[in-house]
Design a protein around this motif. Structure first.
Motif, PDB file in Angstrom:
ATOM      1  N   VAL A  42       0.862  -1.180   0.000  1.00 44.20           N
ATOM      2  CA  VAL A  42       0.000   0.000   0.000  1.00 44.20           C
ATOM      3  C   VAL A  42       0.897   1.229   0.000  1.00 44.20           C
ATOM      4  O   VAL A  42       1.793   1.346   0.838  1.00 44.20           O
ATOM      5  CB  VAL A  42      -0.930   0.029   1.233  1.00 44.20           C
ATOM      6  CG1 VAL A  42      -1.787   1.297   1.221  1.00 44.20           C
ATOM      7  CG2 VAL A  42      -1.816  -1.204   1.253  1.00 44.20           C
ATOM      8  N   VAL A  43       0.694   2.098  -0.964  1.00 41.56           N
ATOM      9  CA  VAL A  43       1.428   3.363  -1.005  1.00 41.56           C
ATOM     10  C   VAL A  43       0.450   4.463  -0.621  1.00 41.56           C
ATOM     11  O   VAL A  43      -0.547   4.687  -1.323  1.00 41.56           O
ATOM     12  CB  VAL A  43       2.011   3.642  -2.403  1.00 41.56           C
ATOM     13  CG1 VAL A  43       2.795   4.949  -2.396  1.00 41.56           C
ATOM     14  CG2 VAL A  43       2.892   2.486  -2.857  1.00 41.56           C
ATOM     15  N   ILE A  44       0.701   5.096   0.518  1.00 39.37           N
ATOM     16  CA  ILE A  44      -0.178   6.177   0.965  1.00 39.37           C
ATOM     17  C   ILE A  44       0.409   7.494   0.466  1.00 39.37           C
ATOM     18  O   ILE A  44       1.529   7.864   0.832  1.00 39.37           O
ATOM     19  CB  ILE A  44      -0.307   6.201   2.500  1.00 39.37           C
ATOM     20  CG1 ILE A  44      -0.777   4.833   3.025  1.00 39.37           C
ATOM     21  CG2 ILE A  44      -1.274   7.301   2.930  1.00 39.37           C
ATOM     22  CD1 ILE A  44      -0.851   4.766   4.550  1.00 39.37           C
ATOM     23  N   LEU A 238      11.197   8.664  -2.960  1.00 38.83           N
ATOM     24  CA  LEU A 238      10.666   7.369  -2.557  1.00 38.83           C
ATOM     25  C   LEU A 238      11.401   6.215  -3.225  1.00 38.83           C
ATOM     26  O   LEU A 238      11.329   5.076  -2.762  1.00 38.83           O
ATOM     27  CB  LEU A 238       9.168   7.317  -2.922  1.00 38.83           C
ATOM     28  CG  LEU A 238       8.358   6.131  -2.418  1.00 38.83           C
ATOM     29  CD1 LEU A 238       8.271   6.156  -0.901  1.00 38.83           C
ATOM     30  CD2 LEU A 238       6.959   6.119  -3.022  1.00 38.83           C
ATOM     31  N   ALA A 239      12.118   6.505  -4.312  1.00 41.96           N
ATOM     32  CA  ALA A 239      12.671   5.416  -5.116  1.00 41.96           C
ATOM     33  C   ALA A 239      13.610   4.487  -4.336  1.00 41.96           C
ATOM     34  O   ALA A 239      13.467   3.264  -4.427  1.00 41.96           O
ATOM     35  CB  ALA A 239      13.357   5.987  -6.359  1.00 41.96           C
ATOM     36  N   PRO A 240      14.569   5.028  -3.558  1.00 41.36           N
ATOM     37  CA  PRO A 240      15.466   4.097  -2.849  1.00 41.36           C
ATOM     38  C   PRO A 240      14.727   3.194  -1.876  1.00 41.36           C
ATOM     39  O   PRO A 240      15.013   1.995  -1.791  1.00 41.36           O
ATOM     40  CB  PRO A 240      16.424   5.021  -2.101  1.00 41.36           C
ATOM     41  CG  PRO A 240      16.309   6.347  -2.757  1.00 41.36           C
ATOM     42  CD  PRO A 240      14.934   6.430  -3.339  1.00 41.36           C
ATOM     43  N   ILE A 241      13.782   3.755  -1.163  1.00 45.79           N
ATOM     44  CA  ILE A 241      13.091   2.946  -0.171  1.00 45.79           C
ATOM     45  C   ILE A 241      12.182   1.927  -0.861  1.00 45.79           C
ATOM     46  O   ILE A 241      12.026   0.798  -0.395  1.00 45.79           O
ATOM     47  CB  ILE A 241      12.328   3.851   0.824  1.00 45.79           C
ATOM     48  CG1 ILE A 241      11.999   3.101   2.116  1.00 45.79           C
ATOM     49  CG2 ILE A 241      11.063   4.434   0.266  1.00 45.79           C
ATOM     50  CD1 ILE A 241      12.836   3.538   3.247  1.00 45.79           C
ATOM     51  N   ALA A 242      11.613   2.330  -2.006  1.00 46.11           N
ATOM     52  CA  ALA A 242      10.782   1.378  -2.759  1.00 46.11           C
ATOM     53  C   ALA A 242      11.637   0.225  -3.284  1.00 46.11           C
ATOM     54  O   ALA A 242      11.227  -0.937  -3.263  1.00 46.11           O
ATOM     55  CB  ALA A 242      10.072   2.098  -3.912  1.00 46.11           C
ATOM     56  N   VAL A 259       3.972  -1.206   3.600  1.00 45.83           N
ATOM     57  CA  VAL A 259       3.346   0.110   3.472  1.00 45.83           C
ATOM     58  C   VAL A 259       4.443   1.124   3.197  1.00 45.83           C
ATOM     59  O   VAL A 259       5.471   1.138   3.888  1.00 45.83           O
ATOM     60  CB  VAL A 259       2.582   0.500   4.762  1.00 45.83           C
ATOM     61  CG1 VAL A 259       2.061   1.934   4.661  1.00 45.83           C
ATOM     62  CG2 VAL A 259       1.427  -0.461   5.008  1.00 45.83           C
ATOM     63  N   LEU A 260       4.259   1.918   2.164  1.00 44.74           N
ATOM     64  CA  LEU A 260       5.170   3.018   1.856  1.00 44.74           C
ATOM     65  C   LEU A 260       4.384   4.311   1.976  1.00 44.74           C
ATOM     66  O   LEU A 260       3.185   4.344   1.694  1.00 44.74           O
ATOM     67  CB  LEU A 260       5.719   2.887   0.426  1.00 44.74           C
ATOM     68  CG  LEU A 260       6.473   1.606   0.069  1.00 44.74           C
ATOM     69  CD1 LEU A 260       6.837   1.617  -1.415  1.00 44.74           C
ATOM     70  CD2 LEU A 260       7.723   1.484   0.913  1.00 44.74           C
TER      71      LEU A 260
END
Lengths: 406, 456
Positions: A42-44, A238-242, A259-260
């Motif tokens: 889930v991306v909030i 967000l890219a590195p954490i994704a 969850v991101l």
């Protein structure tokens, strides 16, 4: 008492003696069989994504006039169907759409008409028909799945967001801004905690997740950028954490549900159109989802990503070339397990009389329909259970058939 | 010496500092001769900590706020105002943290923290709550932590922070003048939480009908608008929002008007279910997740005998043998943990911490998951050990201890420092491990991250 980070079951489950931390390298404590091998993310999108820019209804005759400077020109939108396109900064989403891996939803909303970020985000996360809940719908979904291992559900956040709070076990994880201790130091700490029933198992589990993340971060750094950046940069990238989330979830013993959180959507001032502030945010989101897909590798085929936001933004621009808090929003289901290539919308239209309260895109689909589609179709949660425990009072918002691959 | 069962339960200086206070400073344990007397001496109204007077009170905050008209339609002005609020909130948190680092009445501070968390507000929930968060604790909670529970409940109910956080400020009776014009309707959020969280507790016998009736009684309790502000009172009872007619809560009927709200809340404060529940909660906070039944019963008895005199209850707590069990059963939450570490490492020098150090410590609290005034739900921060000893959190505490130890000059031998701070609480294993650490920094980090220091 509801806990911020619920690990009672994990801790009570023992089996993870602190002394079991072998050296050098961290022992991999065997995970119990996962209740699901499917991946669900889930991306909030916190701050309210402007759906009329991300998923512009370029085929609606009122769109260009209504939006003025903020309208995405029909010729620049990435075409999806006769009515809708994608923002030009989202080529990855477009490619997924063309592969049938993206279902886009428009004019969706939480069940409560609420224009406060915090209150609307609370409802977005509790999944309830009114304010005031204490646990999140994704946590209740974990309970319905029978999840018992905190390591299999990870919020890539400093602490558990409301969506994951509740009785079912889940953990938060952030690549620490602090340097990690040497193996020697951590071994000394593990020995020091050997006699402590809570700290011993917690440190062992924490180091295990960290080791998994470290394995994954090399791949993450290549795909998504530098993990060793500061928190402020991380928040806007967000890219590195994704990529790290994807690499961890790709592992057989890795998390299944994540969850991101992505920030920066509250574009009250200088929103931009095909270029500009929002375009840069969308480009970053697009890159993040591509990084996630790439890091997941073959597991992408078993993945559904739900991208959700608390509400849409005003249909007309405000006096600062931005948009204010609105109602009807866009949402996306993305992933190899999605049967997509479609925009699903009961389109209300953009004429003045068609707007909600003469200002917002009117909501025609309950967001819980989208979420229930993923939870039942993908994770296989029994619809009756969804109705009773996960989204109580949502009978009027049924799951949609045919959006998840069988 | 107090004898309890087969265990010897002694009121030691180390337990007084560690369990009931905010952690020992260097040399403090050895100087503290009479731990019970030291604690009892803090059970009285205290002067506000240094720096508190400089921060605005509720009425000042309302007075200084821009007019609504100025912000409407001006996104830049709204953004600037929001930035100003956030900046003010950060400063207030720094003042609060510093007060804890240097406090000479740490038991009193702990009581403030306990009750502040009990009547929790979240400065991050709504922008309009944030400016009032600090004053809420200072003005509504702090003066009453050794006074009457009913007074604290009323002060909390009437403070803008709570009125706004749980929406009573915007609640209007359906048959009130405002309600008939359909400007606003009844909001039962506060009425529900005051029964469920602040007083009786869920499952104690009240019904949804009681909640609605209490919400009606409290209609009209709101924040005094700027244009009607003359003195220091930020509360106003607005008759045009008040639901007319009599209401019944828990079988008792109340007339219309402001006094009914005071009477209804006072009745909740004095209810036996409140005494039972909160006596146990206080015992659990200071001693163990599942506290000794005799201790809980004793506190409940004192609560009822004294009509909710929180000072008397606190005295009974520290006088009870079960409160002095040597086992460290509770987790220090991140705020207590960071505070104890700063007191241990910096001692008296903590008063001289510069802004950069303060900011780093606020960052540490954020990392460890607990920023003052930002509890995620109206329940407040969790108080049980499992909530704070999660895998990611424990790793982060260890890493933070290492980072802290790397930042400070290690003047003393860490093993000697551990013995000084912890006294009889220090286990032989921890003492040996610290003594065998490969460097003084790692020794200090092991002390900060030791089970004894993570617990209380």
């Amino acid at each position: 008492m509801t806990t911020i980070l619920t690990r009672r079951r994990l801790l009570a489950g023992a089996g993870l003696a602190g002394a079991g931390l072998a050296l050098p390298g961290w022992s991999r404590v065997a995970f119990a069989a996962a209740p699901t091998d499917k991946r669900f993310v889930v991306v909030i999108l916190r701050g309210a994504l402007d759906g009329l820019s991300a998923l512009p209804p370029v085929g609606d005759p009122a769109y260009a006039g209504l939006r003025g400077d903020l309208a995405i020109p029909a010729g620049e939108a990435l075409p999806l169907d006769a009515m809708f396109g994608l923002h030009p900064a989202m080529p990855g989403f477009k490619a997924a759409f063309d592969r049938g891996q993206l279902a886009a939803f428009h004019a969706v909303a939480i069940p409560v008409r609420e224009r406060s970020h915090f209150e609307a985000q609370a409802i977005l996360e509790t999944g309830l028909g009114q304010g005031g809940g204490r646990d999140g719908w994704l946590n209740r979904a974990l309970a319905a799945l029978g999840e018992r291992d905190a390591g299999r559900t990870v919020a890539f956040s400093p602490s558990l967001p409301l969506i994951l709070r509740g009785d079912a076990p889940a953990t938060s994880f952030t690549p620490s801004a602090l340097p990690s201790g040497s193996e020697d130091f951590m071994a000394r700490m593990a020995a020091l905690y050997a006699g402590d029933a809570a700290l011993g198992p917690a440190l062992a589990k924490g180091l295990e997740v960290q080791a998994m993340a470290a394995d994954a971060s090399h791949a993450g750094a290549e795909r998504g950028g530098d993990m060793a950046q500061g928190p402020a940069q991380r928040q806007n990238n967000l890219a590195p954490i994704a990529a790290q989330a994807g690499a961890m979830m790709a592992r057989p013993d890795g998390p299944r549900i994540a969850v991101l959180e992505a920030y920066g959507w509250d574009t009250h001032v200088g929103q931009g159109a095909a270029d500009g502030q929002l375009a840069r945010r969308l480009a970053n989101l697009d890159a993040a989802m591509s990084a996630l897909a790439e890091a997941l590798g073959p597991a992408w085929g078993q993945t559904v990503v739900a991208l959700i936001t608390e509400f849409g933004r005003t249909a007309r621009p405000n006096g600062n070339r931005g948009t204010d808090h609105g109602t009807g929003a866009a949402a996306f289901l993305l992933g190899g397990a999605v049967k997509g290539g479609r925009v699903l919308a009961d389109w209300p239209g953009l004429k003045d009389a068609q707007l909600f309260e003469n200002r917002d895109l009117a909501p025609t689909t309950d967001l819980r329909s989208v979420l229930k589609t993923a939870l039942s179709g993908h994770l296989g949660i029994d619809p009756a259970r969804l109705e009773r425990d996960v989204f109580p009072g949502s009978a009027a918002a049924p799951a949609l058939d045919g959006v998840i691959r069988a | 010496m107090i004898k309890g069962g087969t265990q010897v339960m002694q009121a030691t200086p180390e337990l007084a500092l560690h369990r009931f206070g905010l952690g020992a400073r260097p040399g403090e344990r050895a100087r503290l001769g009479d731990p019970a007397g030291w604690l009892a001496g803090q059970i009285a109204r205290q002067r506000d900590p240094d720096g508190y007077d400089a921060l605005p009170r509720a009425a000042d905050i309302i007075r200084a706020a821009p007019d609504r008209g100025e912000l409407r339609g001006d996104a830049m002005a709204r953004r600037d105002f929001a930035a100003e609020i956030r900046d003010g909130a950060r400063k207030a948190v720094a003042v609060r943290m510093r007060a804890a680092f240097v406090s000479d009445t740490p038991f009193h501070e702990r009581l403030v923290w306990f009750w502040s968390n009990h009547f929790s507000i979240n400065a991050g929930s709504k922008l309009r709550v944030a400016p009032f968060a600090f004053d809420y604790e200072r003005s509504a909670i702090r003066p009453h932590v050794t006074g009457r529970f009913a007074d604290m409940l009323l002060a909390s109910a009437r403070h803008p922070a709570m009125l706004l956080f749980l929406d009573n400020a915007t609640s209007a009776g359906p048959n009130s003048r405002a309600g008939r014009r359909r400007e606003q309707g009844l909001n039962e959020n506060y009425a529900r939480e005051v029964m469920e969280l602040h007083t009786l507790g869920a499952g104690s016998g009240y019904t949804q009908a009681d909640i609605v009736e209490l919400a009606k009684i409290l209609t009209g309790w709101t924040v005094r608008p700027k244009e009607y502000l003359d003195g220091d009172d930020a509360f106003v009872f607005a008759p045009n929002r008040h639901e007319p007619g009599a209401k019944t809560v828990l079988g008792r009927t109340y007339d219309e008007g402001e006094q009914a709200g005071i009477d209804a809340l006072t009745a909740l404060a004095r209810h036996p279910a409140t005494a039972k529940r909160l006596a146990r909660k206080l015992a659990a906070h200071f001693t163990a997740d599942a506290p000794d039944d005799r201790l809980a019963a004793r506190l409940e008895g004192v609560w009822r005998d004294t009509d909710g005199d929180l000072g008397a209850v606190a005295k009974a707590l520290v006088a009870h043998q079960a409160a002095w069990a040597p086992a460290l059963a509770k987790a220090r939450d991140p705020i207590q943990f960071v505070t104890a570490a700063v007191r241990a490492v910096a001692g008296e020098r903590a008063s001289g911490l510069d802004d950069a150090a303060q900011l780093r410590l606020l960052g540490a609290l954020r990392l460890l998951g607990q920023v003052p005034f930002m509890a995620p739900t109206p329940q407040g921060w969790p108080d049980d050990t499992a909530a704070w000893f999660g895998p990611d959190q424990v790793v982060e505490r260890v890493e933070w201890a290492l980072a802290l130890a790397g930042r400070v000059p290690v003047q003393a031998d860490p093993a000697a420092m551990a013995a000084d701070l912890l006294g009889s609480l220090l286990s032989a294993e921890t003492h040996t491990a610290i003594a065998r650490a490969p460097s003084p920094q790692e020794g200090l980090a092991m002390l900060i991250a030791s089970p004894e220091f993570m617990r209380r």
